[in-house]
Design a protein around this motif. Sequence first.
Motif, mmCIF file in Angstrom:
data_model
loop_
_atom_site.group_PDB
_atom_site.id
_atom_site.type_symbol
_atom_site.label_atom_id
_atom_site.label_comp_id
_atom_site.label_asym_id
_atom_site.label_seq_id
_atom_site.Cartn_x
_atom_site.Cartn_y
_atom_site.Cartn_z
ATOM 1 N N ALA A 1 40.176 17.301 117.738
ATOM 2 C CA ALA A 1 41.261 16.327 117.647
ATOM 3 C C ALA A 1 41.145 15.287 118.763
ATOM 4 O O ALA A 1 41.259 14.076 118.513
ATOM 5 N N ASN A 2 40.901 15.746 119.982
ATOM 6 C CA ASN A 2 40.757 14.827 121.112
ATOM 7 C C ASN A 2 39.561 13.898 120.924
ATOM 8 O O ASN A 2 39.659 12.700 121.190
ATOM 9 N N CYS B 1 44.251 20.135 111.323
ATOM 10 C CA CYS B 1 44.636 21.299 110.504
ATOM 11 C C CYS B 1 44.909 20.887 109.066
ATOM 12 O O CYS B 1 44.490 21.575 108.129
ATOM 13 N N THR C 1 36.572 23.382 119.334
ATOM 14 C CA THR C 1 37.837 23.955 118.889
ATOM 15 C C THR C 1 38.620 22.864 118.168
ATOM 16 O O THR C 1 38.259 21.680 118.229
ATOM 17 N N ASP D 1 41.475 21.714 119.070
ATOM 18 C CA ASP D 1 41.959 20.804 120.113
ATOM 19 C C ASP D 1 40.872 19.828 120.565
ATOM 20 O O ASP D 1 41.127 18.631 120.709
ATOM 21 N N GLU D 2 39.679 20.344 120.802
ATOM 22 C CA GLU D 2 38.570 19.481 121.238
ATOM 23 C C GLU D 2 38.216 18.453 120.166
ATOM 24 O O GLU D 2 37.966 17.288 120.467
ATOM 25 N N SER E 1 45.809 14.005 116.149
ATOM 26 C CA SER E 1 46.536 15.202 116.575
ATOM 27 C C SER E 1 45.894 16.471 116.015
ATOM 28 O O SER E 1 45.144 16.429 115.019
ATOM 29 N N LYS E 2 46.230 17.584 116.648
ATOM 30 C CA LYS E 2 45.772 18.886 116.167
ATOM 31 C C LYS E 2 46.306 19.133 114.752
ATOM 32 O O LYS E 2 45.597 19.673 113.906
ATOM 33 N N THR E 3 47.531 18.708 114.495
ATOM 34 C CA THR E 3 48.131 18.859 113.165
ATOM 35 C C THR E 3 47.321 18.109 112.117
ATOM 36 O O THR E 3 47.099 18.624 111.014
#
Length: 69
Positions: free
Chosen positions: A21-22, A32, A16, A18-19, A27-29
Amino acid sequence: MPKITIKAVRTNADMTIDEWANALGVSKTTVCNWEKGITEPNLSMLQKMSELSGVPIDFMVIPEKKKGE
């Protein structure tokens, strides 16, 4: 292998936003923005993406930056 987008590289890694990005330490931003072509990942990030997804950097396509952004 055909050229694939940053989003498709993430999908190939079965992660995902989130995954992803981590795993990349961003960051998730940031993820994106890369996927939308607002910003571009640096070579270090592309290497990490390649390691996580198994997709060679040569096959990754970064979307063109949107005009006015």
